[in-house]
Design an enzyme around this catalytic site. Structure first.
Site, PDB file in Angstrom:
ATOM      1  N   HIS A 295      -0.876  -0.101  -4.904  1.00 30.36           N
ATOM      2  CA  HIS A 295      -1.239  -1.073  -4.246  1.00 30.36           C
ATOM      3  C   HIS A 295       1.050  -1.217  -3.794  1.00 30.36           C
ATOM      4  O   HIS A 295       0.722   0.341  -3.336  1.00 30.36           O
ATOM      5  CB  HIS A 295      -1.718  -2.544  -4.034  1.00 30.36           C
ATOM      6  CG  HIS A 295      -1.501  -3.311  -3.077  1.00 30.36           C
ATOM      7  ND1 HIS A 295      -1.263  -2.895  -1.499  1.00 30.36           N
ATOM      8  CD2 HIS A 295      -1.763  -4.643  -3.019  1.00 30.36           C
ATOM      9  CE1 HIS A 295      -1.295  -3.980  -1.400  1.00 30.36           C
ATOM     10  NE2 HIS A 295      -1.596  -5.106  -1.892  1.00 30.36           N
ATOM     11  N   HIS A 336      -5.823   7.557   2.709  1.00 32.59           N
ATOM     12  CA  HIS A 336      -6.474   6.133   2.404  1.00 32.59           C
ATOM     13  C   HIS A 336      -7.536   5.183   2.366  1.00 32.59           C
ATOM     14  O   HIS A 336      -9.075   5.459   2.609  1.00 32.59           O
ATOM     15  CB  HIS A 336      -5.540   6.004   3.820  1.00 32.59           C
ATOM     16  CG  HIS A 336      -4.997   4.243   4.118  1.00 32.59           C
ATOM     17  ND1 HIS A 336      -5.711   3.247   3.780  1.00 32.59           N
ATOM     18  CD2 HIS A 336      -3.396   3.769   3.575  1.00 32.59           C
ATOM     19  CE1 HIS A 336      -5.042   2.681   3.840  1.00 32.59           C
ATOM     20  NE2 HIS A 336      -3.437   2.702   4.013  1.00 32.59           N
ATOM     21  N   ASP A 392       1.893   5.546   3.129  1.00 29.24           N
ATOM     22  CA  ASP A 392       2.412   4.914   1.594  1.00 29.24           C
ATOM     23  C   ASP A 392       3.454   7.270   1.475  1.00 29.24           C
ATOM     24  O   ASP A 392       3.876   7.283   1.347  1.00 29.24           O
ATOM     25  CB  ASP A 392       1.307   5.770   0.686  1.00 29.24           C
ATOM     26  CG  ASP A 392       0.868   4.364   0.531  1.00 29.24           C
ATOM     27  OD1 ASP A 392       1.413   3.512   1.008  1.00 29.24           O
ATOM     28  OD2 ASP A 392       0.467   4.637   0.315  1.00 29.24           O
TER      29      ASP A 392
END
Length: 478
Positions: A295, A336, A392
Site C-alpha cells: 500500500h 494496479h 506507483d
C-alpha cells in the site's frame, strides 16, 4: 439512496439446483444485497459437514473484497477501465490545476466546493489546530534514534486520542458522532480540524527527532504545505520561507493523494470506526494499514528498485526486464488493483515533477525510470497483461520530487499518510452520519477446519511434524 425499480427486470433470478426453488433478488444501483442470499437455504446432504451451516443460508465468499460493496458512498468515484478519478464528481485533473489541498479537503469532507468565506474559515481552523501539547515532545523523544517514521506517526495518532476525552464515545456516550445534531457535528468538526492540522506537525516531529533537531512550532501566515516544510526545515534562519515551487508541488501531491475510495487503509479506518471508537484510534489504524509495502510503501519500493537497476550501470534495464519475466525480480509500479489502463494521477505527478526539476535539477534515476517505462511498454509480456505504469510507477516522479526536496526514502509513506488523513476522515464522517446508523463490521468466514474433536490427554498424543505446524526455534541474543 437508490430504490428498487417497479420494473421486474431490475432483479436477479436465482435457481437453487439443490432444492429446485427460485429466488428473486432486487438489483439497486447495479448491486444486490449479500444478505438476500441468506434466504437461499437447503438441508444438509448426508455426510456434509455441520460447519457448512447449509440450513442457515448461503454465504457470499469474496477473498480480498474483489467484488464486495460494504457501504453506499458519495465521496470518490473511480473507473479503473477508463482511468477516471473524481472527488465528489470533480475530475482530479481539474482539481489539481485549479484547487488546493485544503479546498479539496473541504470538498471531500462536506460535499461541495466552499465559498471564499467558507474556505477561509476551514483553513483557519485547520492551521490553528496545528500546535501540539508540550508533552508530545517527550513522547517523540522516547523513540529509538532509528525508529521508522511511520511507526512514530502511527503511534502519535493514537497518542492524540489520550489528550481529548470529549472526543471519545466510550467516555461521552456511543451516539457522540451519530446523532447528527448541531452539538454532535461541532464535536466532530473539532476533531477533523485537529487531525488534519496536527498531521503535518506530527510528521515533522517524527522527521526532526530522527535528525536530532529541536521541534518547530507551526508558523503563522503560511499555507498548509508551507507550514509543513517550515516545520521540517527551519534551522533558526531569519524570515525563512520554503521555496514556493516546492510548496506548490507538495500541495498538488497532497491533493491527488487525499483519497482513493475504499483502499486498504480507508477500509481499515471504517472497520475500526464501526465499533464507534474515537477518530484518533481509527486514523491510527488506517496509518498502520498504509505502512504496508503493498500500500503506502509502494512508492519507496519503486525508488529502491530503480537504485538496484542503476547499480552498477543504468544500461541494466533490459537485463532487469528479462529477470522480471523469469520471475527472478519484482517489478514495482506496473499494474494496479483498480486501474487497468493508466492512473489519471500519473500525468499530474509527471507535470509537477517537471516544475520541481527546474529548481532542483534532474535526478539521474529519471533516465533509468524512463528507460524501464519504454522497455516495458513495448514488451508483449507486459502488453498482454495490461501492466501499464500506474501511479506507483509515476511515484518515481513523486519519489524523485521527495528526494530532490531532501526527504529520506523511509519518509515517503509518511508523505502519503499525511494527506490521506483527509480521505479517511471524509469516509469516517459519512459512515457516522449514514442513514440507519452505524453497524459494526463483522465479515463472515467459510470454516474449513477440523470438525468436533475430543480432548486428548498429553501423554496419549502423537507428535505432529511440519514446518507450519510447530513453533520455530529462535536464537536469543545477549
Amino acid at each position: 439512496m437508490g430504490q428498487p425499480s417497479e420494473n421486474t427486470q431490475d432483479s436477479l433470478t436465482v435457481r437453487d439446483n439443490r432444492t429446485g426453488k427460485t429466488y428473486t433478488i432486487p438489483i439497486v444501483d447495479n448491486a444486490v444485497s449479500a444478505t438476500a442470499f441468506k434466504d437461499i437455504k437447503a438441508l444438509r446432504k448426508p455426510g456434509e459437514r455441520d460447519e457448512n451451516e447449509t440450513e442457515k443460508g448461503l454465504r457470499v465468499q469474496d477473498k480480498g473484497f474483489l467484488n464486495t460493496a460494504v457501504i453506499r458512498s458519495e465521496i470518490t468515484y473511480i473507473d479503473g477501465e477508463a482511468g477516471v478519478l473524481r472527488y465528489r464528481g470533480y475530475p482530479i485533473e481539474q482539481l489539481a490545476i485549479h484547487s488546493s489541498h485544503l479546498e479539496s479537503a473541504y470538498l471531500l469532507i462536506y460535499g461541495t466546493l466552499p465559498t471564499k468565506e467558507q474556505c477561509t474559515h476551514f483553513e483557519t481552523e485547520v492551521l490553528r489546530h496545528g500546535n501540539m501539547h508540550v508533552d508530545s515532545e517527550e513522547f517523540f523523544r522516547s523513540f529509538r534514534y532509528d525508529a521508522h517514521p511511520m511507526s512514530m506517526l502511527t503511534s502519535a495518532f493514537a497518542m492524540l486520542g489520550s489528550f481529548y476525552n470529549e472526543a471519545n464515545p466510550s467516555l461521552q456516550g456511543q451516539k457522540l458522532y451519530t446523532r447528527g445534531d448541531k452539538e454532535s457535528l461541532a464535536t466532530m468538526d473539532r476533531q477533523i480540524y485537529r487531525l488534519i492540522g496536527k498531521a503535518t506537525t506530527l510528521a515533522a516531529m517524527a522527521y526532526r527527532v530522527r535528525q536530532g533537531r529541536e521541534f518547530v512550532t507551526p508558523p503563522v501566515g503560511l499555507s498548509y504545505t508551507g507550514s509543513f516544510l517550515y516545520q521540517m526545515d527551519h534551522l533558526g534562519e531569519e524570515d525563512y520561507r520554503p521555496n514556493p515551487v516546492l510548496e506548490k508541488a507538495l500541495d498538488v501531491l497532497f491533493l491527488i493523494h487525499a483519497d482513493h475510495e475504499l483502499n486498504a487503509s480507508c477500509t481499515t479506518v471504517l472497520q475500526t470506526g464501526s465499533s464507534l471508537v474515537d477518530p484518533y484510534s481509527a486514523i491510527a489504524a488506517g496509518c498502520a494499514s498504509l505502512y504496508g509495502p503493498l500500500h503506502g510503501g509502494a512508492n519507496e519500493a519503486v525508488i529502491r528498485m530503480l537504485i538496484s537497476i542503476e547499480r552498477p550501470v543504468p544500461e541494466n534495464v533490459p537485463a532487469f526486464i528479462e529477470a522480471v519475466k523469469r520471475r527472478e525480480k519484482t517489478l514495482s509500479g506496473f499494474g494496479h488493483r483498480v486501474y487497468k489502463t493508466s492512473d489519471p494521477r500519473s500525468f499530474i505527478v509527471r507535470k509537477t515533477a517537471d516544475e520541481v526539476f527546474k529548481v532542483t535539477g534532474r535526478d539521474a534515476l529519471l533516465e533509468t525510470a524512463m528507460a524501464l517505462h519504454d522497455a516495458a511498454m513495448k514488451d508483449e509480456y507486459f502488453i498482454k497483461r495490461k501492466l501499464a505504469p500506474n501511479v506507483d510507477f509515476w511515484y518515481v516522479f513523486s519519489g524523485l520530487i521527495y528526494r530532490a526536496m531532501g526527504f529520506p526514502m523511509d519518509f515517503f509513506p509518511v508523505l502519503f499518510a499525511v494527506p490521506r488523513v483527509v480521505g479517511w476522515l471524509a469516509h469516517w464522517r459519512q459512515m457516522m452520519l449514514q442513514e440507519g446508523g452505524v453497524k459494526i463490521w463483522r465479515p463472515r468466514q467459510v470454516y474449513v477446519g477440523a470438525g468436533k474433536r475430543d480432548y486428548v490427554p498429553i501423554e496419549r498424543r502423537e507428535a505432529v511434524e511440519g514446518l507450519r505446524q510447530v513453533p520455530s526455534a529462535v536464537e536469543h541474543g545477549g
